[in-house]
Design an enzyme around this catalytic site. Structure first.
Site, PDB file in Angstrom:
ATOM      1  N   ASN A   1       0.846  -1.195   0.000  1.00  0.00           N
ATOM      2  CA  ASN A   1       0.000   0.000   0.000  1.00  0.00           C
ATOM      3  C   ASN A   1       0.878   1.240   0.000  1.00  0.00           C
ATOM      4  OD1 ASN A   1      -2.403   1.642   0.423  1.00  0.00           O
ATOM      5  ND2 ASN A   1      -1.771   1.844   2.567  1.00  0.00           N
TER       6      ASN A   1
ATOM      7  N   HIS B   1       0.870   5.158   1.395  1.00  0.00           N
ATOM      8  CA  HIS B   1       0.185   6.003   2.374  1.00  0.00           C
ATOM      9  C   HIS B   1       0.869   7.369   2.407  1.00  0.00           C
ATOM     10  CE1 HIS B   1      -2.272   6.994   5.816  1.00  0.00           C
ATOM     11  NE2 HIS B   1      -1.182   7.470   6.402  1.00  0.00           N
TER      12      HIS B   1
ATOM     13  N   SER C   1       4.883   6.788   2.319  1.00  0.00           N
ATOM     14  CA  SER C   1       5.461   5.480   2.645  1.00  0.00           C
ATOM     15  C   SER C   1       4.786   4.394   1.819  1.00  0.00           C
ATOM     16  CB  SER C   1       5.228   5.138   4.126  1.00  0.00           C
ATOM     17  OG  SER C   1       5.691   6.155   4.977  1.00  0.00           O
TER      18      SER C   1
ATOM     19  N   ASP D   1      -2.682   0.779   8.008  1.00  0.00           N
ATOM     20  CA  ASP D   1      -1.463   1.553   7.696  1.00  0.00           C
ATOM     21  C   ASP D   1      -0.285   1.125   8.564  1.00  0.00           C
ATOM     22  OD1 ASP D   1      -2.907   2.945   5.784  1.00  0.00           O
ATOM     23  OD2 ASP D   1      -3.554   4.466   7.216  1.00  0.00           O
TER      24      ASP D   1
END
Ligand code: GAR
Length: 198
Positions: A108, A110, A137, A146
């Site tokens: 992911n 973020h 990140s 997260d």
């Protein structure tokens, strides 16, 4: 080749950066499908324009039943046989079960220097805190929001006159550099930390 599914919710600018890098030589990843949780996601058209199949699994009929939403996602992904998932501005929380199913195979992006500012409104929170540096990140997705091992970060200097919007715009430029760089390494089996300076 590593078959990559990309999940989006909106304009998909990070998705475009990933697709365009996978189209360049020497990449171990190949895009197999772009999945959106709404047919209004602007990124769907950009994926189609690049010849990448798209599917929409609308979350709204599954209100309150994330497991059923994810079962529909799993069924939609199945024909494309992805090896990994990239979340690229996908704004639905995933269950621990889904995260576990894709453990080590889902990443992911973020918009903060994790572990700072998990969740939403990251740019406003960095400004409110008086931070001098901010950024983005890329991390492996685990059951906690997260969280998960950080694979890469790009640092953005905060300017005195920044608003959440101006800061977000500069962070997004770095996202488009960081995410493809991390995916390129990850698909090739390299999970070592990548830090891009400001
Ligand atoms: C990006 O800034 C991404 O980091 C953020 O949403 C934006 C999506 O832009 N993601 C999150 O906030 C995830 N919680 P995009 O659709 O143009 O890639």
């Amino acid at each position: 080749m590593v078959r990559v599914a990309i999940f989006i919710s909106g304009g998909g600018s990070n998705m475009v950066a990933l697709l365009d890098d996978m189209a360049r030589s020497g990449h171990a990843g190949i895009p197999c499908v772009v999945l959106a949780n709404s047919e209004d996601a602007g990124g769907l058209a950009h994926a189609s324009a690049r010849g990448v199949p798209t599917v929409v699994v609308d979350h709204r009929p599954f209100a309150g039943d994330r497991a059923a939403f994810e079962a529909a996602i799993t069924a939609a992904l199945d024909p494309f046989a992805p090896d990994m998932i990239c979340l690229a501005g996908f704004m639905r929380k995933l269950t621990a079960e889904f995260a576990d199913q894709w453990a080590g195979r889902m990443i992911n992006i973020h918009p903060s220097l994790l572990p700072k500012y998990k969740g939403l409104n990251t740019h406003a929170r960095a400004l409110e805190a008086g931070d001098h540096v901010h950024g983005c990140s890329v991390h492996e997705v685990t059951a906690a929001l997260d969280d998960g091992p950080i694979l890469g970060q790009a640092v953005v200097e905060v300017r005195q006159d920044d608003t959440p919007e101006t800061l977000a715009a500069r962070v997004l430029v770095q996202e488009h550099i960081l995410y493809p760089a991390v995916l390129r390494r990850f698909a090739a089996g390299d999970r070592s930390l990548l830090i891009l300076p400001s």
